[in-house]
Design a protein around this motif. Structure first.
Motif, PDB file in Angstrom:
ATOM      1  N   PHE A  48       0.833  -1.197   0.000  1.00 29.76           N
ATOM      2  CA  PHE A  48       0.000   0.000   0.000  1.00 29.76           C
ATOM      3  C   PHE A  48       0.877   1.260   0.000  1.00 29.76           C
ATOM      4  CE2 PHE A  48      -3.542  -2.493   2.371  1.00 29.76           C
ATOM      5  CZ  PHE A  48      -3.843  -3.149   1.190  1.00 29.76           C
ATOM      6  N   SER A  49       0.422   2.259  -0.735  1.00 33.08           N
ATOM      7  CA  SER A  49       1.241   3.470  -0.889  1.00 33.08           C
ATOM      8  C   SER A  49       0.395   4.737  -0.832  1.00 33.08           C
ATOM      9  CB  SER A  49       2.009   3.415  -2.214  1.00 33.08           C
ATOM     10  OG  SER A  49       1.103   3.273  -3.306  1.00 33.08           O
ATOM     11  N   GLU A  50      -0.727   4.693  -0.096  1.00 33.07           N
ATOM     12  CA  GLU A  50      -1.614   5.847  -0.075  1.00 33.07           C
ATOM     13  C   GLU A  50      -0.983   7.088   0.551  1.00 33.07           C
ATOM     14  OE1 GLU A  50      -3.054   3.532   3.664  1.00 33.07           O
ATOM     15  OE2 GLU A  50      -1.822   3.212   1.874  1.00 33.07           O
ATOM     16  N   HIS A  51       0.053   6.890   1.367  1.00 32.82           N
ATOM     17  CA  HIS A  51       0.715   8.022   2.009  1.00 32.82           C
ATOM     18  C   HIS A  51       2.090   8.311   1.395  1.00 32.82           C
ATOM     19  CE1 HIS A  51      -1.810   6.760   5.729  1.00 32.82           C
ATOM     20  NE2 HIS A  51      -2.478   7.625   4.990  1.00 32.82           N
ATOM     21  N   LYS A  52       2.430   7.642   0.348  1.00 31.67           N
ATOM     22  CA  LYS A  52       3.760   7.784  -0.262  1.00 31.67           C
ATOM     23  C   LYS A  52       3.803   8.989  -1.188  1.00 31.67           C
ATOM     24  CE  LYS A  52       7.275   4.895  -2.472  1.00 31.67           C
ATOM     25  NZ  LYS A  52       7.555   3.529  -2.980  1.00 31.67           N
ATOM     26  N   PRO A  53       4.698   9.944  -0.967  1.00 35.26           N
ATOM     27  CA  PRO A  53       4.760  11.127  -1.836  1.00 35.26           C
ATOM     28  C   PRO A  53       5.385  10.808  -3.188  1.00 35.26           C
ATOM     29  CG  PRO A  53       6.510  11.202  -0.190  1.00 35.26           C
ATOM     30  CD  PRO A  53       5.653  10.016   0.161  1.00 35.26           C
ATOM     31  N   GLU A  56       9.167  10.017  -3.841  1.00 27.03           N
ATOM     32  CA  GLU A  56       9.752   8.734  -3.479  1.00 27.03           C
ATOM     33  C   GLU A  56       9.648   7.708  -4.606  1.00 27.03           C
ATOM     34  OE1 GLU A  56       8.457   7.152   0.218  1.00 27.03           O
ATOM     35  OE2 GLU A  56       8.952   8.949   1.368  1.00 27.03           O
ATOM     36  N   LEU A  57       8.877   8.025  -5.629  1.00 30.30           N
ATOM     37  CA  LEU A  57       8.758   7.124  -6.776  1.00 30.30           C
ATOM     38  C   LEU A  57       9.945   7.309  -7.713  1.00 30.30           C
ATOM     39  CD1 LEU A  57       4.980   7.525  -7.702  1.00 30.30           C
ATOM     40  CD2 LEU A  57       6.036   5.688  -6.381  1.00 30.30           C
ATOM     41  N   LYS A  58      10.343   6.249  -8.377  1.00 27.78           N
ATOM     42  CA  LYS A  58      11.501   6.306  -9.267  1.00 27.78           C
ATOM     43  C   LYS A  58      11.306   7.326 -10.373  1.00 27.78           C
ATOM     44  CE  LYS A  58      14.514   3.369 -12.062  1.00 27.78           C
ATOM     45  NZ  LYS A  58      14.793   1.981 -12.550  1.00 27.78           N
ATOM     46  N   TYR A  59      10.091   7.350 -10.939  1.00 25.55           N
ATOM     47  CA  TYR A  59       9.824   8.252 -12.063  1.00 25.55           C
ATOM     48  C   TYR A  59       8.847   9.373 -11.698  1.00 25.55           C
ATOM     49  CZ  TYR A  59      12.017   4.420 -14.635  1.00 25.55           C
ATOM     50  OH  TYR A  59      12.888   3.460 -15.073  1.00 25.55           O
ATOM     51  N   ARG A  60       8.574   9.543 -10.403  1.00 18.71           N
ATOM     52  CA  ARG A  60       7.684  10.604  -9.918  1.00 18.71           C
ATOM     53  C   ARG A  60       6.292  10.534 -10.552  1.00 18.71           C
ATOM     54  NH1 ARG A  60      12.209  10.443  -7.930  1.00 18.71           N
ATOM     55  NH2 ARG A  60      13.427  12.234  -7.217  1.00 18.71           N
ATOM     56  N   CYS A  80      -4.627   3.432 -12.739  1.00 22.24           N
ATOM     57  CA  CYS A  80      -3.482   2.544 -12.948  1.00 22.24           C
ATOM     58  C   CYS A  80      -2.269   3.430 -13.184  1.00 22.24           C
ATOM     59  CB  CYS A  80      -3.739   1.625 -14.143  1.00 22.24           C
ATOM     60  SG  CYS A  80      -2.365   0.506 -14.531  1.00 22.24           S
ATOM     61  N   THR A  81      -1.426   3.576 -12.164  1.00 23.93           N
ATOM     62  CA  THR A  81      -0.324   4.531 -12.180  1.00 23.93           C
ATOM     63  C   THR A  81       0.974   3.835 -11.767  1.00 23.93           C
ATOM     64  OG1 THR A  81      -0.595   5.177  -9.866  1.00 23.93           O
ATOM     65  CG2 THR A  81      -1.950   6.341 -11.514  1.00 23.93           C
ATOM     66  N   GLU A  82       2.042   4.632 -11.690  1.00 27.57           N
ATOM     67  CA  GLU A  82       3.311   4.065 -11.237  1.00 27.57           C
ATOM     68  C   GLU A  82       3.200   3.502  -9.824  1.00 27.57           C
ATOM     69  OE1 GLU A  82       7.974   5.360 -10.468  1.00 27.57           O
ATOM     70  OE2 GLU A  82       6.641   6.742 -11.544  1.00 27.57           O
ATOM     71  N   TYR A  83       2.273   4.023  -9.044  1.00 32.11           N
ATOM     72  CA  TYR A  83       2.088   3.538  -7.677  1.00 32.11           C
ATOM     73  C   TYR A  83       1.636   2.078  -7.625  1.00 32.11           C
ATOM     74  CZ  TYR A  83       2.394   8.164  -5.409  1.00 32.11           C
ATOM     75  OH  TYR A  83       2.816   9.363  -4.910  1.00 32.11           O
ATOM     76  N   ASN A  84       0.763   1.677  -8.537  1.00 33.63           N
ATOM     77  CA  ASN A  84       0.083   0.386  -8.368  1.00 33.63           C
ATOM     78  C   ASN A  84      -0.029  -0.445  -9.634  1.00 33.63           C
ATOM     79  OD1 ASN A  84      -1.823   1.768  -9.845  1.00 33.63           O
ATOM     80  ND2 ASN A  84      -3.443   1.666  -8.318  1.00 33.63           N
ATOM     81  N   TYR A 224      -9.314  10.741   5.273  1.00 26.34           N
ATOM     82  CA  TYR A 224      -9.322  11.679   4.146  1.00 26.34           C
ATOM     83  C   TYR A 224      -7.935  11.898   3.530  1.00 26.34           C
ATOM     84  CZ  TYR A 224     -14.174  13.090   5.156  1.00 26.34           C
ATOM     85  OH  TYR A 224     -15.523  13.113   5.339  1.00 26.34           O
ATOM     86  N   CYS A 225      -7.154  10.810   3.418  1.00 28.70           N
ATOM     87  CA  CYS A 225      -5.851  10.975   2.765  1.00 28.70           C
ATOM     88  C   CYS A 225      -5.992  10.996   1.244  1.00 28.70           C
ATOM     89  CB  CYS A 225      -4.877   9.889   3.209  1.00 28.70           C
ATOM     90  SG  CYS A 225      -5.248   8.217   2.630  1.00 28.70           S
ATOM     91  N   GLY A 226      -7.075  10.384   0.723  1.00 30.21           N
ATOM     92  CA  GLY A 226      -7.401  10.579  -0.691  1.00 30.21           C
ATOM     93  C   GLY A 226      -7.307   9.394  -1.614  1.00 30.21           C
ATOM     94  N   PRO A 227      -6.109   8.890  -1.939  1.00 30.33           N
ATOM     95  CA  PRO A 227      -5.970   7.921  -3.041  1.00 30.33           C
ATOM     96  C   PRO A 227      -6.289   6.482  -2.641  1.00 30.33           C
ATOM     97  CG  PRO A 227      -3.804   8.432  -2.179  1.00 30.33           C
ATOM     98  CD  PRO A 227      -4.777   9.284  -1.408  1.00 30.33           C
ATOM     99  N   CYS A 228      -7.566   6.160  -2.497  1.00 30.46           N
ATOM    100  CA  CYS A 228      -7.974   4.822  -2.043  1.00 30.46           C
ATOM    101  C   CYS A 228      -7.453   3.709  -2.961  1.00 30.46           C
ATOM    102  CB  CYS A 228      -9.497   4.739  -1.967  1.00 30.46           C
ATOM    103  SG  CYS A 228     -10.284   5.941  -0.879  1.00 30.46           S
ATOM    104  N   GLU A 229      -7.285   4.001  -4.240  1.00 32.27           N
ATOM    105  CA  GLU A 229      -6.861   2.970  -5.192  1.00 32.27           C
ATOM    106  C   GLU A 229      -5.423   2.497  -4.953  1.00 32.27           C
ATOM    107  OE1 GLU A 229      -5.598   6.893  -6.932  1.00 32.27           O
ATOM    108  OE2 GLU A 229      -7.444   6.111  -5.985  1.00 32.27           O
ATOM    109  N   ARG A 230      -4.723   3.148  -4.030  1.00 31.05           N
ATOM    110  CA  ARG A 230      -3.361   2.732  -3.715  1.00 31.05           C
ATOM    111  C   ARG A 230      -3.292   1.918  -2.431  1.00 31.05           C
ATOM    112  NH1 ARG A 230      -1.034   8.631  -4.481  1.00 31.05           N
ATOM    113  NH2 ARG A 230       0.249   8.006  -2.696  1.00 31.05           N
TER     114      ARG A 230
END
Length: 561
Positions: A48-53, A56-60, A80-84, A224-230
């Motif tokens: 899970f990465s809902e709190h990951k800025p 911190e992603l390799k390609y932002r 469907c993003t770099e996060y997941n 209310y952090c937002g990105p539930c799909e992560r």
């Protein structure tokens, strides 16, 4: 991996999503020995990465070609993003085909425990008795072989467990449920609600969503952090991986078998009973068999029907459970190609990058072709709107220096509405096995043929026009509407291709999602929908599954299975 080749279970469940999770929970907690076969990997908090800025992603998350390289179709889904993206199937390894003139985008093919509930939109709406008996009202298609009264107590049960926030409205076309408190409307949405009711007679209600607003059985209220799909480490939205599946495994009666690509139901030729399934281990590529008294397919509509079609035998040359000839036909999936947007007054709201980020918006229930409402001369059935408002900075602000900083902070409030409409069940929308193509695991793939008809085209046009009326009634400015059927047909609410019905000559399943032809074989996902109303289907999928599991257990007690 546990060796299951010599083990036998009471029930095999294929798929761990909305229905598969419930099937395992209901059956395992009742004491039955259940094998849960999931095509994907195990899910856990570490994924899970809902709190990951972004930094911190390799390609932002700024290199979409990285995602498209292996997920050219799945990346068309905005969640469907770099996060997941690694949760989704590799489109190159697991292809499907379509006619060249009828492209279809099969999105949301997730390969993790929990299936689509990892990334779903969480809108949780009941179908009404008007929906179940739609054919009696407009003469098109087939009625469901059950009524709202049959499903009502199971809706209650599922909502109480899942946790659905919402607000009662007393509408016959959108029955109220067992709600947690709603996530409040914004000031702009409250204005929209009041003016839409006053000027148009339409209801704008807080979205009914599987997001907790109160703690429930060890799950925290949404923060209310937002990105539930992560993902959600606080378990604040419903994901079967950490709810129903976890409960089933905790009972001690459910064995989770991951990376299991089921592609065939094994049959006993003499008794005409299912005896198990055949699957390919995604990691070792070994073929395995596993056996049970009952087989339940919950793999998602196209995947379950793919299994049935690939289970053809000399006795069932056109697919298992297909004596009626309708298996694979009547594919439906919502249209969502009409809507609009506009600008609203800020009403004191200020833009921020820090949140909170509300994970839900508002919903406008169906207002066309309702039981007592206005009828359309151009199309049958109806649609609803999903929408939200966003307060943002004025990123296009002119100037520089202090003047630019001041202009940048001027709040820009946009309101968006998107229509979700019913697609009529038609014979010529169908899936079949492509005999010339296999996936990486050697399993024949689906060929999907689907297109909009004149009814859908007329509905999409009305979606755009009505979105303009709604936004104008709200007092929005710079209104923009659209009504553009996409070049490639797509949606994520597919169903109907193993339809249920009372007549075995016209349907595949009974009202309890039991195949007419094979008494110990069930299909408990949206495959069985005789029609696909405009409301999001997941809540109904789950309620139907629990009802069917109770029937299954009763039949086992009677030794009928």
């Amino acid at each position: 991996m546990t060796d299951t080749s010599t083990q036998s279970y009471d029930v095999i469940v294929v798929g761990s999503g909305a229905s598969g999770g419930w099937a395992c929970k209901r059956l395992a907690e009742a004491g039955l020995k259940v094998a849960l076969l999931e095509a994907g990997r195990p899910q856990s908090n570490s994924n899970f990465s809902e709190h990951k800025p972004l930094f911190e992603l390799k390609y932002r998350d700024l290199a979409p070609e990285i995602v498209r390289k292996t997920r050219p179709i799945q990346s068309g889904f905005d969640i469907c993003t770099e996060y997941n993206y690694e949760w989704f199937c590799n489109d190159l390894e697991e292809p499907y085909t379509t006619p060249s003139d009828k492209p279809f985008h099969w999105l949301g093919r997730v390969r993790m425990t929990g299936g689509r509930t990892n990334v779903w939109g969480r809108v949780s709406l009941r179908f009404s008795d008007f929906d179940f008996k739609a054919a009696s009202h407009d003469g098109y298609g087939e009625n469901w072989p059950l009524s709202y009264r049959d499903l009502d107590p199971y809706y209650d049960l599922v909502e109480n467990y899942v946790g659905v926030c919402g607000q009662a409205e007393g509408l016959s076309e959108l029955p109220d449920g067992k709600f947690q408190p709603p996530m409040p409307l914004t000031c702009q949405e409250t204005l929209l609600r009041n003016r839409a009711k006053q000027k148009l007679g339409w209801i704008v209600t807080p979205a009914r969503s599987a997001n907790l607003t109160r703690p429930l059985k060890g799950r925290a209220a949404c923060h209310y952090c937002g990105p539930c799909e992560r993902g959600c480490q606080s378990r604040s939205y419903f994901n079967s991986a950490f709810t129903t599946v976890a409960d089933a495994v905790k009972s001690g009666n459910c064995t989770l078998i991951s990376n299991a690509m089921v592609h065939k139901v094994l049959m006993d030729r003499d008794t005409r009973r299912a005896r198990g399934v055949l699957y390919v281990d995604r990691v070792t590529r070994q073929t395995r068999e596993i056996y049970a008294r009952v087989v339940v397919l919950c793999a998602q509509a196209q995947e379950s029907v793919r299994i049935l079609l690939n289970s053809a035998t000399p006795q069932d040359p056109n697919g298992l459970g297909n004596s009626s000839g309708v298996l694979g036909h009547y594919l439906t999936a919502h249209i969502r190609s009409g809507g609009g947007s506009g600008e609203m007054p800020a009403l004191g709201a200020k833009p921020t990058l820090a949140g909170p980020h509300r994970p839900v918006g508002f919903y406008v229930p169906r207002f066309r072709n309702t039981k007592g409402g206005p009828k359309s001369k151009n199309f049958l059935r109806g649609y609803g709107y999903e929408g939200d408002t966003q307060v943002d900075f004025s990123w296009d602000a002119p100037g520089f220096g202090e003047a630019f900083k001041k202009s940048l902070r001027e709040p820009q409030v946009q309101i968006d509405v998107t229509g979700f409409g019913e697609v009529l069940s038609r014979w010529d929308n169908y899936v079949e096995i492509d005999k010339n193509r296999v996936d990486r695991f050697g399993i024949p793939v689906l060929r999907i043929q689907m297109s909009n008809g004149s009814n859908e085209d007329a509905m999409i046009k009305d979606m755009g026009q009505s979105a303009g009326e709604l936004l104008e009634a709200a007092g929005a400015k710079n209104i923009r509407t659209y009504a553009d059927p996409p070049k490639g047909r797509w949606a994520v609410h597919e169903g109907g291709i193993a339809r249920m019905g009372a007549d075995p000559k016209k349907s595949v399943l009974t009202q309890f999602q039991q195949t007419h032809d094979v008494k110990n074989l069930f299909v408990m996902d949206a495959s069985g929908f005789p029609s696909n109303p405009c409301q999001n289907p997941t809540l109904t999928i789950m309620a139907l599954c629990v009802r069917s599991c109770d029937y299954l257990m009763d039949e086992m007690k009677k030794t009928n299975l």
